[in-house]
Each structure stands twice: as structure tokens, then as C-alpha cells.
Design a protein around this motif. Structure first.
Motif, mmCIF file in Angstrom:
data_model
loop_
_atom_site.group_PDB
_atom_site.id
_atom_site.type_symbol
_atom_site.label_atom_id
_atom_site.label_comp_id
_atom_site.label_asym_id
_atom_site.label_seq_id
_atom_site.Cartn_x
_atom_site.Cartn_y
_atom_site.Cartn_z
ATOM 1 N N MET A 1 0.562 -1.205 0.125
ATOM 2 C CA MET A 1 -0.502 0.456 -0.519
ATOM 3 C C MET A 1 0.777 1.291 -0.378
ATOM 4 N N LYS A 2 0.514 2.123 -0.468
ATOM 5 C CA LYS A 2 1.179 3.816 -0.624
ATOM 6 C C LYS A 2 0.545 3.960 0.505
ATOM 7 N N LYS A 3 2.254 4.917 0.912
ATOM 8 C CA LYS A 3 1.382 6.361 1.921
ATOM 9 C C LYS A 3 0.406 7.041 1.714
ATOM 10 N N PHE A 4 -0.383 7.376 2.566
ATOM 11 C CA PHE A 4 -1.614 8.061 2.657
ATOM 12 C C PHE A 4 -1.963 8.084 1.173
ATOM 13 N N GLU A 5 -2.665 6.616 0.684
ATOM 14 C CA GLU A 5 -3.353 6.038 -0.506
ATOM 15 C C GLU A 5 -4.612 6.630 -0.649
ATOM 16 N N GLU A 6 -5.208 7.235 -2.179
ATOM 17 C CA GLU A 6 -6.426 7.472 -2.177
ATOM 18 C C GLU A 6 -7.226 6.557 -3.020
ATOM 19 N N LYS A 7 -8.070 5.956 -2.813
ATOM 20 C CA LYS A 7 -8.507 4.747 -3.174
ATOM 21 C C LYS A 7 -9.568 5.340 -4.422
ATOM 22 N N THR A 8 -9.592 4.927 -5.353
ATOM 23 C CA THR A 8 -10.828 5.539 -6.341
ATOM 24 C C THR A 8 -12.075 4.522 -7.229
ATOM 25 N N VAL A 9 -12.978 5.352 -6.438
ATOM 26 C CA VAL A 9 -14.374 4.840 -6.071
ATOM 27 C C VAL A 9 -14.568 4.641 -7.590
ATOM 28 N N HIS A 10 -14.558 6.258 -7.777
ATOM 29 C CA HIS A 10 -15.298 5.858 -9.710
ATOM 30 C C HIS A 10 -14.673 7.367 -9.879
ATOM 31 N N SER A 11 -14.658 6.599 -11.407
ATOM 32 C CA SER A 11 -13.900 8.133 -12.411
ATOM 33 C C SER A 11 -14.463 8.874 -13.626
ATOM 34 N N GLU A 12 -14.722 9.496 -13.899
ATOM 35 C CA GLU A 12 -15.287 9.773 -14.982
ATOM 36 C C GLU A 12 -14.916 11.425 -15.295
ATOM 37 N N ARG A 13 -14.521 10.896 -17.199
ATOM 38 C CA ARG A 13 -13.834 12.023 -18.248
ATOM 39 C C ARG A 13 -14.581 12.779 -18.789
ATOM 40 N N ILE A 14 -14.431 14.019 -18.171
ATOM 41 C CA ILE A 14 -15.179 14.747 -18.580
ATOM 42 C C ILE A 14 -14.777 15.760 -19.873
ATOM 43 N N TYR A 15 -13.852 15.449 -20.113
ATOM 44 C CA TYR A 15 -13.229 16.521 -21.042
ATOM 45 C C TYR A 15 -12.235 15.803 -22.121
ATOM 46 N N GLU A 16 -12.373 15.665 -23.521
ATOM 47 C CA GLU A 16 -10.786 14.668 -24.053
ATOM 48 C C GLU A 16 -11.196 16.245 -25.251
ATOM 49 N N GLY A 17 -9.363 16.644 -24.894
ATOM 50 C CA GLY A 17 -8.791 17.882 -26.113
ATOM 51 C C GLY A 17 -7.857 17.283 -26.716
ATOM 52 N N LYS A 18 -7.418 17.822 -27.382
ATOM 53 C CA LYS A 18 -6.176 17.597 -28.378
ATOM 54 C C LYS A 18 -4.535 17.022 -27.520
ATOM 55 N N ILE A 19 -4.609 17.842 -26.657
ATOM 56 C CA ILE A 19 -3.011 17.645 -25.381
ATOM 57 C C ILE A 19 -3.723 17.131 -24.308
ATOM 58 N N ILE A 20 -4.660 17.746 -23.631
ATOM 59 C CA ILE A 20 -4.750 17.412 -22.559
ATOM 60 C C ILE A 20 -6.250 16.359 -22.130
ATOM 61 N N ASN A 21 -6.479 15.830 -21.086
ATOM 62 C CA ASN A 21 -8.139 15.194 -21.065
ATOM 63 C C ASN A 21 -8.042 15.995 -19.803
ATOM 64 N N LEU A 22 -9.394 15.559 -18.859
ATOM 65 C CA LEU A 22 -9.969 15.849 -18.169
ATOM 66 C C LEU A 22 -10.633 15.374 -17.425
ATOM 67 N N LYS A 23 -10.734 14.546 -16.115
ATOM 68 C CA LYS A 23 -11.292 13.976 -15.354
ATOM 69 C C LYS A 23 -11.677 14.432 -14.309
ATOM 70 N N VAL A 24 -13.097 13.610 -13.561
ATOM 71 C CA VAL A 24 -12.845 14.001 -11.823
ATOM 72 C C VAL A 24 -12.905 12.674 -11.828
ATOM 73 N N ASP A 25 -12.394 11.927 -10.304
ATOM 74 C CA ASP A 25 -12.814 10.994 -9.347
ATOM 75 C C ASP A 25 -12.609 11.184 -8.320
ATOM 76 N N ASP A 26 -14.006 10.314 -8.180
ATOM 77 C CA ASP A 26 -14.492 9.973 -6.644
ATOM 78 C C ASP A 26 -13.263 9.517 -5.456
ATOM 79 N N VAL A 27 -13.332 9.605 -4.582
ATOM 80 C CA VAL A 27 -11.867 8.611 -3.922
ATOM 81 C C VAL A 27 -12.023 8.504 -2.743
ATOM 82 N N THR A 28 -11.607 7.484 -2.248
ATOM 83 C CA THR A 28 -11.763 7.431 -0.690
ATOM 84 C C THR A 28 -10.500 7.765 -0.314
#
Length: 183
Positions: A1-28
Motif C-alpha cells: 500500500m502507498k502511504k496516504f493512498e486515495e482509492k478511486t471509487v469512480h472516475s468520469e472523463r469530462i473532456y477529451e482534448g487535443k493535448i489534455i483530458n480532464l477527469k473527476v475521480d471520486d476517492v476514498t
């Protein structure tokens, strides 16, 4: 386990671009509570410290829309899909400055903004520089001015804010140490 790890519960990509993508993760969180993380996905980049035989740093000045002003930087650019960082460093140096190098030495790879982005920059030192006959050939949407500056000029640019980004500040400090070691 990684120290202070945040576990991803759900991930949603909200934008896909030419250079970057944006996502919002729900974490524990480590304490069991829930939170959200807004994250930028980036393919990674390279940056090149190029020092001429007379100990000048090869830099470019360009407009950065996110800052709404021009800044002075070391040559750099994003990795193309499937491209090795060393090949990208060679390409970026030639495109932005019109220089080639006899060799490239990997200096360090580092995260640019770990609080919200996964971008990693691979920093290289270009050695045995040679000016090409055709000169710089930037991308069609890239407008840069080539600069060759002394260490003193680079330090002054850091003081007055013309050098404003972390990769270039790191490069100036590294180059200063490298030049001092060589002399």
C-alpha cells in the motif's frame, strides 16, 4: 500500500482534448471519508538544456496564453504518441532553435503540477551543439524567438520574471552548476 493512498471509487472523463483530458475521480481518503479530485491527463513532455560552446543557454521566447504574456523558456514540447523522450528532445531542439546535438543526456524526469496533473517532463542536456543550415522550423501555430543568453542574463531574467516557469528555472540552476564544474 502507498502511504496516504486515495482509492478511486469512480472516475468520469469530462473532456477529451487535443493535448489534455480532464477527469473527476471520486476517492476514498485514508481516513475513510469521500472526496473528489479534478485531474488533468497529459501525455508528458520533454525539455532541453542546450549550452553553446561559449557557455550561452539556448532559449526561446514565446507567448503563453494561460499567462497572457510572453516568457523565456528552454526548448520544450509534448511527447507525440509512441515517441521516446530522447527522440522528442532531439525533434523539439531542432524545430524550435535550429540546433542539432551530437548527444543527449537525460538529466531528470519530474512532475510539473502533481496536485492536479499527471504531466511528467523529461529533461535532457544537449551536447556538442551545431547550428543547422535551415534554422528553426516551429510548428505552424508556434511563434518563437531564439535567444542565446549568458548565465548572468538568465539569472536576471529569473529575477525580473521573464523566466517564469519551473522547468526553465531548474534548467538555469542546473546549467550554472554544470558550467562551474566544467571551468
Amino acid at each position: 500500500m502507498k502511504k496516504f493512498e486515495e482509492k478511486t471509487v469512480h472516475s468520469e472523463r469530462i473532456y477529451e482534448g487535443k493535448i489534455i483530458n480532464l477527469k473527476v475521480d471520486d476517492v476514498t481518503l485514508p481516513n475513510g471519508k469521500q472526496s473528489k479530485r479534478e485531474l488533468v491527463e497529459h501525455p508528458g513532455a520533454v525539455a532541453v538544456i542546450a549550452i553553446t560552446p561559449d557557455n550561452k543557454l539556448v532559449m526561446v521566447e514565446q507567448y503563453r496564453k494561460a499567462l497572457e504574456r510572453s516568457i523565456v523558456e528552454i526548448p520544450a514540447g509534448k511527447l507525440e504518441k509512441g515517441e521516446e523522450p530522447a527522440a522528442s528532445a532531439k525533434r523539439e531542439l531542432e524545430e524550435e532553435t535550429g540546433y542539432t546535438a551530437g548527444s543527449f543526456r537525460h538529466i531528470q524526469s519530474f512532475s510539473t503540477s502533481p496536485g492536479f496533473a499527471d504531466e511528467v517532463i523529461h529533461l535532457y542536456a544537449a551536447e556538442e551543439l551545431k547550428k543547422t543550415e535551415q534554422g528553426a522550423a516551429p510548428d505552424e501555430d508556434e511563434f518563437v524567438e531564439l535567444l542565446e543568453v549568458t548565465m548572468e542574463e538568465a539569472e536576471q531574467m529569473m529575477q525580473d520574471g521573464r523566466i517564469y516557469d519551473a522547468k526553465t528555472a531548474f534548467a538555469v540552476l542546473w546549467a550554472k552548476q554544470e558550467i562551474a564544474t566544467d571551468n
